[in-house]
Design an enzyme around this catalytic site. Structure first.
Site, mmCIF file in Angstrom:
data_model
loop_
_atom_site.group_PDB
_atom_site.id
_atom_site.type_symbol
_atom_site.label_atom_id
_atom_site.label_comp_id
_atom_site.label_asym_id
_atom_site.label_seq_id
_atom_site.Cartn_x
_atom_site.Cartn_y
_atom_site.Cartn_z
ATOM 1 N N SER A 292 0.821 -1.213 0.000
ATOM 2 C CA SER A 292 0.000 0.000 0.000
ATOM 3 C C SER A 292 0.850 1.256 0.000
ATOM 4 O O SER A 292 0.324 2.362 -0.106
ATOM 5 C CB SER A 292 -0.909 0.004 1.240
ATOM 6 O OG SER A 292 -0.128 -0.043 2.421
ATOM 7 N N HIS B 180 -2.024 -2.677 -6.104
ATOM 8 C CA HIS B 180 -2.495 -2.391 -4.751
ATOM 9 C C HIS B 180 -4.004 -2.565 -4.661
ATOM 10 O O HIS B 180 -4.768 -1.700 -5.080
ATOM 11 C CB HIS B 180 -2.095 -0.971 -4.324
ATOM 12 C CG HIS B 180 -2.653 -0.583 -2.993
ATOM 13 N ND1 HIS B 180 -3.108 0.689 -2.711
ATOM 14 C CD2 HIS B 180 -2.846 -1.305 -1.864
ATOM 15 C CE1 HIS B 180 -3.554 0.729 -1.478
ATOM 16 N NE2 HIS B 180 -3.411 -0.464 -0.940
ATOM 17 N N GLU C 124 -4.908 0.035 -7.518
ATOM 18 C CA GLU C 124 -3.929 0.989 -8.049
ATOM 19 C C GLU C 124 -2.790 0.191 -8.688
ATOM 20 O O GLU C 124 -2.079 -0.553 -8.003
ATOM 21 C CB GLU C 124 -3.374 1.876 -6.926
ATOM 22 C CG GLU C 124 -4.383 2.871 -6.383
ATOM 23 C CD GLU C 124 -3.867 3.648 -5.186
ATOM 24 O OE1 GLU C 124 -4.135 4.855 -5.102
ATOM 25 O OE2 GLU C 124 -3.178 3.038 -4.323
ATOM 26 N N ASN D 31 -3.830 6.234 -0.332
ATOM 27 C CA ASN D 31 -3.248 6.262 0.999
ATOM 28 C C ASN D 31 -2.565 7.581 1.339
ATOM 29 O O ASN D 31 -2.411 7.914 2.514
ATOM 30 C CB ASN D 31 -2.275 5.097 1.181
ATOM 31 C CG ASN D 31 -3.015 3.812 1.510
ATOM 32 O OD1 ASN D 31 -4.113 3.849 2.063
ATOM 33 N ND2 ASN D 31 -2.447 2.684 1.165
#
Length: 277
Positions: free
Chosen positions: A106, A127, A139, A178
């Site tokens: 992540s 991700h 992602e 994130n």
């Protein structure tokens, strides 16, 4: 993360192997997947035949040697750079030359991992978001050495898994989601540590005023407080920026072993029925 990604793969029609170093972890993963898919069948989202077909395509093993027959390997181990490097170093010696390596990290960009292999052009981030069987987003992140072919295959695999993939052609620690969540979390913890508001009240405000499905502290408990802690540690190692250091209250939770839902206690208490707020 790993067992749900594996099931997404099996549901997508791919012959899939879920590998873990511990047999009990594999047994637990299989039980959890049966529980999830049984609920789907009960709700009419999946037929019994579809469930059976998915499990027929999914193998469980402790043998990393299974990678010798893989076309795509998705790593989902602990969010620590040295551990991930060790895993990919082992995989490099086992996997066929054409196999693509993907990390589900992540935060950690794939260029920090590719140097332990001889295939930087076949290395990519994929991700998935937690929980993968629910969250419809991946992602896909390229480094300067990731080939267009590798990125396209990763995107195609996500499509086959019935997941919306977004391609990022430039690396940055934490990617998009994130980094945005991290900014929200930093401000939430700042407000808590400085006595502006209790963590429960901060969660309430985020849910009620901002219409977030869950508050930032609830999200930490759901994702695993240790996961966030390791992410902050890695970010700080990369940037040296004091603002990226793990928060004192997060470090305290990790030392206490209060890691969220998975341990029964984090910011909230999950030992009884429901969440004690």
């Amino acid at each position: 993360m790993g067992h749900q990604i594996a099931m997404l793969s099996a549901l997508g029609g791919f012959e899939t192997v879920l590998q873990d170093v511990q047999e009990p972890a594999l047994k637990k993963a299989e039980e959890k997947l049966h529980g999830i898919l049984d609920k789907w069948v009960g709700k009419g989202r999946l037929s019994d035949d579809q469930k059976a077909a998915a499990f027929s395509r999914l193998q469980f093993t402790t043998d990393i040697g299974a990678a010798a027959n893989a076309d795509l390997i998705i790593e989902a181990v602990v969010e620590k750079l040295d551990v991930k490097k060790e895993v990919f170093s082992k995989l490099e010696a086992i996997a066929p030359e054409h196999a693509i390596f993907a990390t589900n990290s992540s935060t950690i960009v794939n260029s920090l991992l590719a140097d332990v292999t001889n295939r930087p052009d076949k290395f990519v981030n994929m991700h998935f978001f937690f929980p993968p069987l629910v969250m419809d987003c991946v992602e896909v992140v390229m480094s300067d050495t990731t080939s267009e072919e590798t990125a396209q295959i990763a995107m195609d695999v996500c499509k086959q898994m019935n997941r919306t993939a977004v391609l990022l052609k430039k690396e940055i620690s934490g990617f998009v989601a994130n980094r945005i969540l991290g900014a929200l979390q930093r401000e939430a913890v700042y407000l808590y540590e400085n006595g502006i508001a209790d963590f429960k009240d901060i969660d309430i405000i985020c849910r009620k005023a901002l219409n977030h499905p869950i508050g930032p502290f609830e999200l930490m408990d759901l994702s695993g407080i240790d996961v966030g802690y390791f992410v902050m540690q890695q970010r700080y190692k990369e940037t040296g920026n004091p603002e990226d250091k793990p928060f004192a209250c997060i470090e305290e939770k990790v030392k206490q072993g209060h890691l969220g839902r998975k341990t029964g206690k984090g910011w909230y208490d999950y030992s009884g029925e429901g969440v004690k707020r």
